[in-house]
Design a protein around this motif. Structure first.
Motif, short mmCIF file in Angstrom:
data_model
loop_
_atom_site.label_atom_id
_atom_site.label_comp_id
_atom_site.label_asym_id
_atom_site.label_seq_id
_atom_site.Cartn_x
_atom_site.Cartn_y
_atom_site.Cartn_z
N PRO A 1 0.80 -1.24 0.00
CA PRO A 1 0.00 0.00 0.00
C PRO A 1 0.82 1.29 0.00
O PRO A 1 0.47 2.25 -0.68
CB PRO A 1 -0.84 -0.13 1.28
N ASP A 2 1.92 1.30 0.76
CA ASP A 2 2.71 2.53 0.86
C ASP A 2 3.83 2.61 -0.17
O ASP A 2 4.55 3.62 -0.23
CB ASP A 2 3.32 2.63 2.27
N ALA A 3 4.00 1.59 -1.00
CA ALA A 3 5.08 1.58 -1.99
C ALA A 3 4.74 2.51 -3.15
O ALA A 3 3.57 2.68 -3.51
CB ALA A 3 5.32 0.17 -2.49
N PRO A 4 5.75 3.12 -3.78
CA PRO A 4 5.49 4.00 -4.92
C PRO A 4 4.99 3.20 -6.12
O PRO A 4 5.53 2.14 -6.45
CB PRO A 4 6.85 4.63 -5.20
N ALA A 5 3.93 3.71 -6.79
CA ALA A 5 3.35 3.02 -7.94
C ALA A 5 3.41 3.87 -9.21
O ALA A 5 3.56 3.34 -10.31
CB ALA A 5 1.90 2.64 -7.65
N LEU A 6 3.26 5.20 -9.06
CA LEU A 6 3.25 6.10 -10.22
C LEU A 6 3.99 7.37 -9.84
O LEU A 6 3.71 8.00 -8.82
CB LEU A 6 1.81 6.43 -10.62
N ASP A 7 4.94 7.75 -10.67
CA ASP A 7 5.73 8.96 -10.44
C ASP A 7 5.63 9.82 -11.70
O ASP A 7 5.30 9.34 -12.78
CB ASP A 7 7.18 8.59 -10.16
N GLY A 8 5.89 11.09 -11.57
CA GLY A 8 5.82 11.97 -12.72
C GLY A 8 5.61 13.41 -12.32
O GLY A 8 5.76 13.78 -11.16
N ARG A 9 5.23 14.22 -13.29
CA ARG A 9 5.05 15.65 -13.04
C ARG A 9 3.95 15.93 -12.03
O ARG A 9 3.95 16.97 -11.37
CB ARG A 9 4.75 16.36 -14.36
N SER A 10 2.98 15.02 -11.92
CA SER A 10 1.88 15.23 -10.98
C SER A 10 2.25 14.80 -9.57
O SER A 10 1.44 14.93 -8.65
CB SER A 10 0.64 14.47 -11.44
N GLY A 11 3.45 14.28 -9.39
CA GLY A 11 3.89 13.84 -8.08
C GLY A 11 3.94 12.33 -7.95
O GLY A 11 3.64 11.60 -8.89
N LEU A 12 4.34 11.90 -6.78
CA LEU A 12 4.48 10.47 -6.50
C LEU A 12 3.23 9.93 -5.82
O LEU A 12 2.73 10.51 -4.87
CB LEU A 12 5.70 10.26 -5.59
N HIS A 13 2.73 8.79 -6.34
CA HIS A 13 1.52 8.18 -5.81
C HIS A 13 1.82 6.76 -5.36
O HIS A 13 2.44 5.98 -6.08
CB HIS A 13 0.40 8.16 -6.85
N SER A 14 1.34 6.40 -4.18
CA SER A 14 1.51 5.04 -3.67
C SER A 14 0.45 4.12 -4.28
O SER A 14 -0.50 4.58 -4.93
CB SER A 14 1.39 5.02 -2.15
N TYR A 15 0.60 2.82 -4.03
CA TYR A 15 -0.39 1.86 -4.53
C TYR A 15 -1.76 2.13 -3.93
O TYR A 15 -2.78 2.05 -4.63
CB TYR A 15 0.07 0.43 -4.23
N ALA A 16 -1.80 2.45 -2.66
CA ALA A 16 -3.10 2.72 -2.02
C ALA A 16 -3.74 3.97 -2.61
O ALA A 16 -4.96 4.00 -2.88
CB ALA A 16 -2.91 2.89 -0.51
N GLU A 17 -2.95 5.01 -2.82
CA GLU A 17 -3.48 6.25 -3.40
C GLU A 17 -3.96 6.01 -4.83
O GLU A 17 -5.01 6.52 -5.24
CB GLU A 17 -2.40 7.34 -3.38
N LEU A 18 -3.19 5.25 -5.58
CA LEU A 18 -3.54 5.01 -6.99
C LEU A 18 -4.81 4.16 -7.08
O LEU A 18 -5.67 4.40 -7.94
CB LEU A 18 -2.38 4.32 -7.70
N GLU A 19 -4.94 3.18 -6.20
CA GLU A 19 -6.14 2.34 -6.18
C GLU A 19 -7.37 3.19 -5.89
O GLU A 19 -8.43 3.02 -6.51
CB GLU A 19 -5.99 1.24 -5.15
N LEU A 20 -7.25 4.15 -4.97
CA LEU A 20 -8.37 5.05 -4.68
C LEU A 20 -8.70 5.91 -5.89
O LEU A 20 -9.89 6.13 -6.20
CB LEU A 20 -8.02 5.93 -3.48
#
Length: 513
Positions: free
Chosen positions: A25-44
Motif C-alpha cells: 500500500p505505501d510503496a510507490p506506484a506512479l511517479d511523474g510531473r503530478s507527483g508520487l503516488h503510492s499503490y493505495a493512493e492510486l487504487e483510490l
C-alpha cells in the motif's frame, strides 16, 4: 521439435482493474510531473475515476475513448473504464482527426475524453452523434475526491479494451482484449523479465500500443513504480534515467539507434537493469553497441502481435551468441511453426508462426471477415487448442527451439515501431486532384527500420500538393520520405498494379536501366 511453453498450472486470471491490489500500500506506484503516488493512493484514484465514468449512465460494455498525453488519467483509464463496466479505447496521441474519427465511429464510442486542444481539432462530422466529449482536466479532477467504486467482479473473458492497429489494407482495425488477455500478459512479462518491487520503469511508448500499455501492467504486477514520459528528444530519456533511478526501459529500434548515439555517463548507464525491444528486429551492430554501452543491463529482444500480445523473447544469456533470433515462447504462449497444411514444420524448415493459448485476443471488433482470416482453429498439434492467431509471418525454428524471422507476408510498413497501412497513405494521396493512383512502399532505413516511399501517377507539379495534404491529414510517422511522380505504373495480366514490379523498379533502378 515444437516450440511451446504450456504451464501445468497456469495462474487464474483476475480482472485487470485488480492489478494494483497486490502492491504494498505505501510503496510507490506512479511517479511523474503530478507527483508520487503510492499503490493505495492510486487504487483510490482508479475507484474515483471509475465512479465518474459510471455516472454518465452508459450501458455495460459501452466504449470509452481517450485521446490524451501521458499522465495519471492516461495511466489509469485502462483500469477505471473496465471497473465501471465499460470498454476502454485508447487513441494514439499522434493521430489526426481522420484516423481519430474512424476509431470513434468504428468502435461506436459513447464517450471521448481528450485534451481540450485535441478535441478542438475535431469537427462535428468527426464525432458520432451519440458520443459525448469531456476534457482530460475533468477526469483528473474526478480522481481527487468523491466516492470510489470497489474492484470489479468481471469474468476473465469479459471485454476490457479495444486497441486499434493498422492492417495491410484499409483502416485500422480494433483488436478485442479481455481481462484475461491483459492480466496474463502482465504476469508473463513480469515473470520472464524478473521484475520486482524495487524496479522503476520509464514508460516512453504510447499507451495506445499493447507493448506500451504493458509497461504499466507488468511493472504493477511486480509491485514496481512507473514513470510515464512524453519525451521530446532522446536526451530527455537519458536525463530521466538519471533523475529517477530508472531500472527498466522498453523501446523500439529507432529509439535505441538514437539513444546509443548519446554520451551516457557510466554511472547513469549502470542504473538500467533491463532493456526490452519489440516493434522491429535489432541489427547486429546495434546489439553490439547496446551491449557495450549498457554492460550491466539485460537485453530482451522480443516479437509480438497485437492480436496475441507477445509471442516470443530471447533470454539475455543468448543475445551475444544468437543476436538474430526471435527467441522462444513467452509464458502462457504456445508457438507453432506450421506448413500450409497445418502440420508442424521440421527444424530449419520455413513455416507460418501460429500463436495459441490464453493470450490470443477475441478477434477484430465488428469485423467478422478479417477475424476469420487471422483467427482460426489451432493446428492439430496444439496443446491448448481453441482459436489461434495465424500471424502471416514466415519463420524457421532451429534444432535448439529458437525462432528466426524469415519474412512478412502482408504489405505492412514497420517504421519507428509503428505499423503503417499503405492503404491509408494511398487513399489520402489519391484524394488530391491530379493524382490518378498511388502506391506506398516500405524501403530500408538505418534509423527507422523502414521509411515510406510514395509513388503517384501524376504530373510532377502535383507533388507539393500531395505533400501538403499528407502533412495535414496524417501523423508524422506516416509521412513519406520521398514522393515520386510517375507517368505510368506496371500492370499484371488482370490490369491491376503490379506492386512487386513497381517496388523492384524503384528500389533497384540500375537493374532496369
Amino acid at each position: 521439435m515444437m516450440l511451446t511453453t504450456v504451464p501445468e498450472n497456469p495462474p487464474i486470471a483476475r480482472p485487470i482493474d485488480h492489478i494494483l491490489l497486490d502492491g504494498a500500500p505505501d510503496a510507490p506506484a506512479l511517479d511523474g510531473r503530478s507527483g508520487l503516488h503510492s499503490y493505495a493512493e492510486l487504487e483510490l484514484c482508479v475507484g474515483r475515476l471509475a465512479a465518474w465514468l459510471a455516472g454518465f449512465g452508459l450501458p455495460p460494455g459501452a466504449r470509452v475513448a481517450s485521446w490524451i498525453a501521458k499522465g495519471p488519467v492516461a495511466a489509469l483509464m485502462p483500469l477505471a473504464a473496465p471497473r465501471a463496466g465499460l470498454v476502454h479505447v485508447p487513441v494514439n496521441p499522434l493521430l489526426k482527426h481522420a484516423q481519430v474519427a474512424h476509431i470513434l465511429f468504428d468502435s461506436g464510442a459513447r464517450l471521448l475524453i481528450g485534451t481540450e486542444s485535441r478535441i478542438a481539432t475535431l469537427g462535428a462530422e468527426d464525432i458520432p452523434p451519440d458520443c459525448a466529449t469531456h476534457r482530460e482536466d475533468d477526469a483528473a479532477c474526478a480522481m481527487t475526491g468523491g466516492e470510489a467504486i470497489p474492484p470489479s467482479d468481471a469474468a476473465p473473458d469479459d471485454l476490457a479494451a479495444i486497441l486499434y492497429t493498422s492492417g495491410s489494407t484499409g483502416r485500422p482495425k480494433g483488436v478485442m482484449l479481455s481481462h484475461a488477455n491483459l492480466w496474463l500478459g502482465a504476469a508473463a512479462v513480469a515473470d520472464y523479465l524478473r521484475m520486482g518491487p524495487d524496479d522503476r520503469t520509464l514508460c516512453v511508448l504510447p499507451f495506445s500500443f499493447d507493448y506500451g500499455q504493458n509497461q504499466l501492467f507488468s511493472t504493477w504486477k511486480a509491485g514496481g513504480c512507473v514513470y510515464p514520459l512524453d519525451y521530446l528528444t532522446p536526451r530527455d530519456v537519458m536525463k530521466l534515467v538519471d533523475r529517477r533511478d530508472i531500472t527498466t526501459l522498453a523501446g523500439v529500434p529507432p529509439l535505441w539507434v538514437q539513444l546509443v548515439e548519446l554520451d551516457w555517463p557510466v554511472e547513469v548507464a549502470a542504473k538500467l537493469r533491463r532493456l526490452t525491444n519489440s516493434g522491429g528486429a535489432l541489427t547486429r551492430p546495434l546489439v553490439a553497441r547496446m551491449r557495450a554501452l549498457f554492460p550491466q543491463a539485460d537485453l530482451y529482444p522480443m516479437y509480438g502481435l497485437t492480436e496475441a500480445f507477445r509471442s516470443t523473447y530471447l533470454p539475455p544469456a543468448l543475445v551475444d551468441s544468437h543476436p538474430d533470433s526471435m527467441g522462444s515462447a513467452i509464458p502462457f504462449a504456445e508457438i507453432l511453426v506450421v506448413r500450409p497444411d497445418g502440420s508442424v514444420a521440421g527444424d530449419d524448415e520455413p513455416g507460418e508462426l501460429v500463436h495459441c493459448g490464453p493470450l490470443v485476443a477475441q478477434g477484430y471488433w465488428r469485423d467478422p471477415e478479417r477475424t476469420a482470416e487471422r483467427f482460426r482453429p489451432a493446428p492439430p498439434a496444439s496443446t491448448y487448442g481453441g482459436m489461434a492467431v495465424w500471424s502471416g509471418d514466415t519463420v524457421r525454428r532451429d534444432g535448439q527451439g529458437l525462432l528466426y524471422f524469415v519474412g512478412r507476408d502482408d504489405a505492412m510498413i514497420k517504421s519507428a515501431g509503428n505499423r503503417i497501412s499503405p492503404t491509408e497513405i494511398e487513399e489520402a494521396a489519391v484524394a488530391v486532384e491530379g493524382v490518378s493512383e498511388a502506391v506506398a512502399l516500405g524501403v530500408p532505413d538505418d534509423r527507422l527500420g523502414q521509411a515510406v516511399l510514395l509513388m503517384i501517377r501524376a504530373a510532377q507539379d502535383v507533388v507539393p500538393l500531395v505533400e501538403a495534404r499528407l502533412k495535414a491529414e496524417l501523423p508524422n510517422f506516416m509521412h513519406p520520405r520521398a514522393i515520386r511522380a510517375l507517368p505510368s505504373f506496371p500492370r499484371n495480366p488482370n490490369g491491376k498494379i503490379d506492386r512487386v514490379a513497381l517496388a523492384h523498379a524503384q528500389l533497384h533502378p540500375e537493374q532496369d536501366a
